[in-house]
Every structure is written in C-alpha cells, then in structure tokens.
Design a protein around this motif. Structure first.
Motif: not given
Length: 106
Positions: A59, A80, A82-85, A88, A97
C-alpha cells in the motif's frame, strides 16, 4: 478610480491563474517512488502496488497532497495485509493471500 479598476482586474487575473494550476491528476513524486523502488501500480486499485521482483503487494502512503511532511518523505510503501491478517502477492492479475503452505514451498 481607473487605477483601482486596473489593479483589481490584475489581482483577479493572477488569482484565477493560480487556482487553475493547482488541480493535477497525477503526482510526479508518487510516480518517481514507484519507478525507483521497482514497484508497479495495480490497475483499478487505488494506492496498491506490487514488487516486480517478489510480487508482494504494498500500500502506498503519500504526503505530497497533504500540508507539511510527516517525517517520512513524500511516499512510502507498507505491506498490504488482507482481512485475514495475511500478506498478499499479485499473481495472474489477482491479489492472493500468502499462507503458511505457500511459504513452505518458497
């Protein structure tokens, strides 16, 4: 009275010319940061880039459009997550991921 009108007109022209030059769509500092760091921006994803070497997704934070410098320069990249930590990678035009099984194979 005529001098005032001319001065007012000159001030208005200068003000209009200053305001129209402020709106640029691309940021040259951000473009230079991606080029120097060997990153490529991901099409359709604002502020996301990936490393051309590892394909890890990052990012991009930029201070070029804000007032002042927060101590880290104009642009910097952070991984970056992900929502799952998970971190990626960008593989076959998709953000994927990195899981434990992926790291065992590398």
């Amino acid at each position: 009275m005529k001098k005032r009108t001319i001065i007012l007109l000159v001030v208005m022209v200068l003000l209009v010319s200053l305001l129209t030059s402020c709106g640029t769509s691309s940021n040259s500092a951000d473009e230079a940061a991606t080029e120097m760091s060997n990153f490529k921006m991901i099409d359709g994803k604002d502020y996301l880039a990936y490393s051309l070497d590892t394909h890890v997704v990052y990012y991009m934070f930029s201070t070029a459009e804000t007032v002042g410098n927060l101590g880290y320069g104009y642009s910097y990249f952070a991984p970056y997550i992900s929502e799952n930590g998970n971190f990626c990678r960008y593989i076959n035009d998709e953000i994927v991921e990195i899981t434990e099984t992926d790291t065992d194979n590398n």
